[in-house]
Design an enzyme around this catalytic site. Structure first.
Site: not given
Length: 253
Positions: A16, A18, A61, A153, A157, A186
């Site tokens: 799903r 991107m 995974d 997050y 990143k 996005v």
């Protein structure tokens, strides 16, 4: 002639968002693609929609070393080689530091950062044997600027940036290029779900502050990823590419 004619790519998180857009765009550019995801039904539907001659699905995974070995082996079994790895799979959890469950923090880091490291590690031998390749790690603007409620997050990143640079240094002599892409807003289901959990954010004001005052369509990120995967980017490694509508270009963030 497509930009990726003759290339074989493994794309994680391809069921799903991107990842799905990357898979479709890569196939349209001539690549043969294997997509991995834990969402089996959605992943198979994406692969079926692209076509069996161009795309396969594998349950994957990214936190599992065994799953990585299977995904890479199945890519090579299906198409004979692996030229491109797109580390796209990722998750997001929104909570203040003081309120976040440590298990959630660890889960985000395991998927977004450790999963990316495992993927790089797994493709080094076959890419080296094949004379080189391209690894594209999907990071985020949160890898440049943290945001309240996104500590896990952002940490993951930011980590992808360092991992990308280190891997580029190590793997350049083997002909393997490693770059990172940092999308802004996005239009994906994950981004929309995250927006619903964030309070005190003026969405309209945020968009108006952007030089390109809208969210990106997923394929707009896919085009950049495809360029980095292609031979057109043959002298590009260890680099970071923002695709954020100009969000980080000025003081408005």
């Amino acid at each position: 002639m497509g930009r990726l004619d003759g290339k074989v790519a493994l794309i994680t998180g391809g069921a799903r968002g991107m990842g799905k857009a990357h898979a479709r765009h890569f196939a349209a550019e001539g690549a043969r693609v294997v997509i991995g995801d834990v969402l089996d039904d959605k992943g198979r539907a994406v692969a079926d929609g692209i076509g069996a001659d161009r795309c396969r699905f594998v349950h994957h995974d990214v936190t599992s070393e065994d799953d990585w070995a299977v995904a890479v082996d199945e890519t090579i079994d299906a198409y004979g080689r692996i030229d491109v790895l797109v580390n796209n799979a990722g998750i997001l959890r929104h909570a203040p530091v003081a309120a976040m469950d440590p298990a959630e923090f660890r889960q985000v880091v395991e998927v977004n950062l450790v999963g990316t490291w495992l993927g790089i590690r797994q493709v080094v031998p076959p890419m080296t044997a094949g004379g080189g390749g391209s690894i594209v790690n999907i990071s985020s603007i949160e890898g440049f600027a943290g945001a309240a409620g996104l500590s896990a997050y952002s940490a993951s990143k930011f980590g992808v940036r360092g991992l990308t640079r280190s891997a580029a240094q190590e793997l350049g002599p083997a002909g393997i290029r490693v770059n990172s892409v940092h999308p802004g807003g996005v239009m994906t289901s994950m981004a929309l779900a995250a927006a619903q959990t964030m309070t005190g954010v003026d969405g309209g004001g945020f968009l108006k502050s952007l030089p390109i005052a809208r969210f990106a369509e997923p394929v707009e990120i896919s085009r950049l990823v495809a360029f980095l995967a292609s031979d057109e980017a043959s002298y590009t490694t260890g680099a970071e590419f923002l695709a954020d509508g100009g969000l980080l270009s000025g003081p408005g963030y």
